[in-house]
Design an enzyme around this catalytic site. Structure first.
Site, PDB file in Angstrom:
ATOM      1  N   GLU A  95      -4.588   3.045  -2.971  1.00  0.00           N
ATOM      2  CA  GLU A  95      -4.948   2.518  -1.648  1.00  0.00           C
ATOM      3  C   GLU A  95      -3.814   1.714  -1.033  1.00  0.00           C
ATOM      4  OE1 GLU A  95      -6.993   2.648  -4.182  1.00  0.00           O
ATOM      5  OE2 GLU A  95      -8.688   3.798  -3.430  1.00  0.00           O
ATOM      6  N   HIS A 103     -19.262  -0.875  -5.329  1.00  0.00           N
ATOM      7  CA  HIS A 103     -19.316   0.182  -4.309  1.00  0.00           C
ATOM      8  C   HIS A 103     -20.408  -0.089  -3.279  1.00  0.00           C
ATOM      9  CE1 HIS A 103     -17.486   2.119  -7.839  1.00  0.00           C
ATOM     10  NE2 HIS A 103     -16.831   2.873  -6.972  1.00  0.00           N
TER      11      HIS A 103
END
Lengths: 377, 335
Positions: free
Chosen positions: B70, B139
């Protein structure tokens, strides 16, 4: 059968549910057919519901503030001969589905988008509810509007003729390309769309900018236009409010748009959040800002409207001008001075076809019938 | 108008902007899908299918599959924006933004300011937020309060397909870095969406229900739940005004204060732990600027100050529900 269902009406294609704003008649009161019995708010605007028949308002099923789908039973009309049990049985056996189906069958309205000279043109078509329809009627909306503005009128006028409501260039679902923005250009685009639909002879009801386009079309191709009704027509009055036009273009938030849209109505309370939201959604679409600017500076420019007004007397087709008594957009100082037939619609601002739909519907239907003449197909 | 899902609305926004402006490109994990493999090109379109079909039209130079790094995705995106492109990064779960905070907080958010206004950073960071997926603590977060507190970032949280398309187009056209947060429980939500391109300006709240007794402010999925609570309470005779500010930064405080001036009561709903949340922020701002209009203490409905639980029954209790929102509204109007 002397029991009549009072149902949520379907005003325009987009309407799926309505809010009962208020009952205008008490339970047990006697009403005439066509009398106002309840007030509704739709997602666009409020309007009154007329009694479908004469009788006594025996049962109010929906309460004020209730939201119900189109076709839902909200009340029962019956004469004094029916007992309460019969009303109960009628209510219990009522099927919403059949009403919705019936409404869909009776009003065969569809919206189409086609390409005319490569540019999208969206329009509503309502089929005549008669086997031998009279001359078709074309509806042209005003600045910033679209075909949905005719929701209280389209079905009334489709009783005896096909009704087609076009989204003018720059508006609704049509192209946002308005060319040079002149009235003649808009009239030429309307003309090309009429060709595509093989409409060679039509009546036109135009509102505001739409009336100016109708007049421009009649000057360019008089053979095509059988009659014109100008509703608060741009160029048909003394002045056009620049505050409105500029305010409509400039408003970038609902809060800014609200006072502008309130100028359109004699009763500003008719302006709902949803009406403003759908106008904002239109204004946000790519190209709309430029289109409105071009129309404001060309088609609606003071010199263009003055020129149109000087030519109105040359129009050879029958014409009727309707003005809202409380119109703040197209103002009139001395209607007696107008050389064309005209009438004032009471209790209405710049949107008489919404605010005083019943009066306008009757007046227009009568005028059209008068000028259908021997060409009735 | 056509009914479209939130997923279709987002896809249409990306497609129309990529057609309009050749500088717009997409970077992310599996945004094209099938890279380097035999077989079907364009099979995936991101973790939840938002970018499906774009690589077929725009090719692999504009829809770029990235490695699972990322920090590299965000660094490349910030650099591309600084160099004149208009990249849209797909970060999948917002929880993963933690590994690229330097690129976001110290680089992208600061370029315009630290280069004296001579550089702009037109980049969009799309990410999924929120609970309800039984996906556990790593998440299921929302994290919008963190981005909201950083000057230089704009933060968007759509609650309808219509808003999603118009706000994403605005995000792509905006010259500043935009964090665009999509609730993962809303991709199949249907709504009317125009076929044409349109942009919704940032900092303009949507009043989704009009009412007179109490003002409720909520974002994203919570706006949908607040609407349900308002509809429920209407039957009890409580008139609820629901405001969805659509963007947390900039925040349309004017609309909130105007509403509180009319209702005198405020409930803020935020799917995030309570401390330093949008609920805390909005409550503080209204207390500071609108105290004299308040008839009752401000209430907030948030998650508890714990990580998101994995257990389905606990997660249901963890997220603000319609019932909890309704209970808070009843409580605030009873005072």
């Amino acid at each position: 059968m002397t029991l009549h269902a009072i149902c949520i009406p379907k005003w325009g294609l987009a309407m799926e549910e309505g809010t009962l704003a208020s009952w205008l008649k008490a339970e047990g009161s006697t009403v005439r057919q066509g009398e106002d019995i309840a007030e509704f708010e739709t997602s666009k605007i409020a309007n009154v519901l007329e009694a479908p028949a004469a009788g006594i308002l025996r049962r109010r099923i929906a309460a004020e503030g209730d939201v119900r789908p189109v076709g839902a039973l909200i009340g029962v009309l019956a004469d004094a001969g029916e007992d309460d049990e019969a009303v109960d049985i009628f209510v219990a056996g009522f099927s919403e589905a059949s009403v919705v189906q019936e409404q869909q069958d009776s009003s065969t309205a569809i919206v189409e988008t086609i390409l005319v000279d490569g540019l999208p043109a969206r329009f509503l078509r309502v089929r005549a509810r008669t086997a031998s329809p009279a001359t078709p009627l074309v509806l042209l909306h005003g600045f910033g509007g679209d075909h949905m503005g005719w929701m209280f009128n389209q079905d009334a006028w489709a009783a005896d003729r096909d009704v087609l409501a076009l989204d003018l260039p720059g508006h609704g679902g049509s192209t946002k390309d308005v060319g040079d923005g002149e009235l003649a250009t808009l009239a030429a685009r309307v003309s090309a769309w009429l060709d595509s639909q093989r409409l060679d002879r039509i009546h036109i009801v135009g509102h505001s900018l739409g009336a100016a386009v109708a007049a421009s079309l009649a000057l360019a191709s008089p053979a095509r236009v059988k009659s014109i009704v100008a509703l608060c027509g741009a160029g048909f009055g003394d002045t056009l409010s620049r505050d409105y036009v500029e305010g409509f273009i400039a408003a970038s938030r609902r809060k800014e748009l609200k006072p502008v849209i309130e100028m359109l109505f004699a009763d500003p309370g008719l302006v709902t959040r949803d009406m403003l939201e759908s106008l904002m959604a239109y204004k946000r679409i790519d190209g709309v800002g430029d289109a409105l600017r071009a129309l404001a500076e060309k088609a609606l420019a003071a010199p263009a409207l003055a020129e149109l007004r000087s030519e109105l007397a040359d129009i050879q087709v029958p014409m009727l001008a309707l003005y809202g008594a409380a119109d703040r957009i197209v103002t009139i100082s001395d209607p007696a001075a107008f050389p064309w037939p005209h009438a004032i619609v009471e209790a209405a601002g710049h949107m008489p076809h919404m605010e005083a739909a019943k009066a306008v519907n009757e007046q227009v239907a009568g005028f059209l019938a008068l000028h259908d003449g021997s060409e009735r197909r | 108008m056509t009914q479209k899902s939130m997923r279709q609305a987002l896809n249409e926004a990306l497609r129309q902007e990529m057609r309009r402006d050749p500088r717009v490109l997409i970077l992310g994990e599996d945004v094209a899908g099938g890279a380097g493999c035999e077989g079907e090109e364009d099979a995936y379109g991101g973790a939840l299918g938002v970018t499906r079909g774009l690589v077929g039209e725009f090719g692999r130079t504009r829809v770029i599959d990235m490695p699972i790094t990322e920090s590299a995705i965000m660094g490349a995106t910030a650099g591309a924006a600084l160099a004149g492109l208009r990249p849209v990064a797909d970060l999948m779960f917002v929880d993963f933004l933690g590994v690229c905070f330097d690129q976001i907080f110290n680089q992208a958010a600061k370029f315009r300011y630290m280069f004296g206004g001579k550089a702009v950073t037109p980049m969009v960071m799309r990410a999924m937020i929120g609970g309800g997926f039984r996906a556990g603590g790593q998440h299921s977060q929302t994290l919008h309060p963190m981005f909201t507190m950083v000057p230089g970032l704009k933060v968007v949280m759509p609650s309808t397909p219509y808003d999603a398309k118009g706000l994403l187009i605005q995000a792509i056209r905006d010259d500043d870095p935009v964090i665009f947060l999509e609730h993962k429980a809303m991709y199949d939500l249907m709504g009317e969406v125009p076929d044409e391109a349109y942009a919704i300006p940032f900092g303009e709240a949507n009043v989704t229900r009009e009412g007179t007794d109490v003002t409720v402010v909520a974002f994203s999925l919570m706006a949908a739940r607040a609407n349900d609570a308002a509809d429920l309470l209407r039957k009890e005779g409580i008139s609820v005004e629901v405001i969805d500010p659509r963007t947390t930064s900039p925040l349309d405080l004017d609309t909130i204060l105007d509403s509180v001036e009319n209702t005198g009561r405020l409930v803020v709903v935020d799917e995030s732990p309570p401390r330093c949340s949008l609920a805390a922020d909005i409550a503080a701002q209204v207390a500071e600027h609108g105290f004299s209009h308040l008839k009752a203490p401000i209430l907030s409905v948030t998650c508890p100050h714990t990580p998101s639980p994995f257990s389905p029954s606990l997660e249901d209790l963890y997220m603000p529900s319609v019932d909890r929102i309704a209970a808070a509204i009843r409580k605030v109007v009873s005072r």
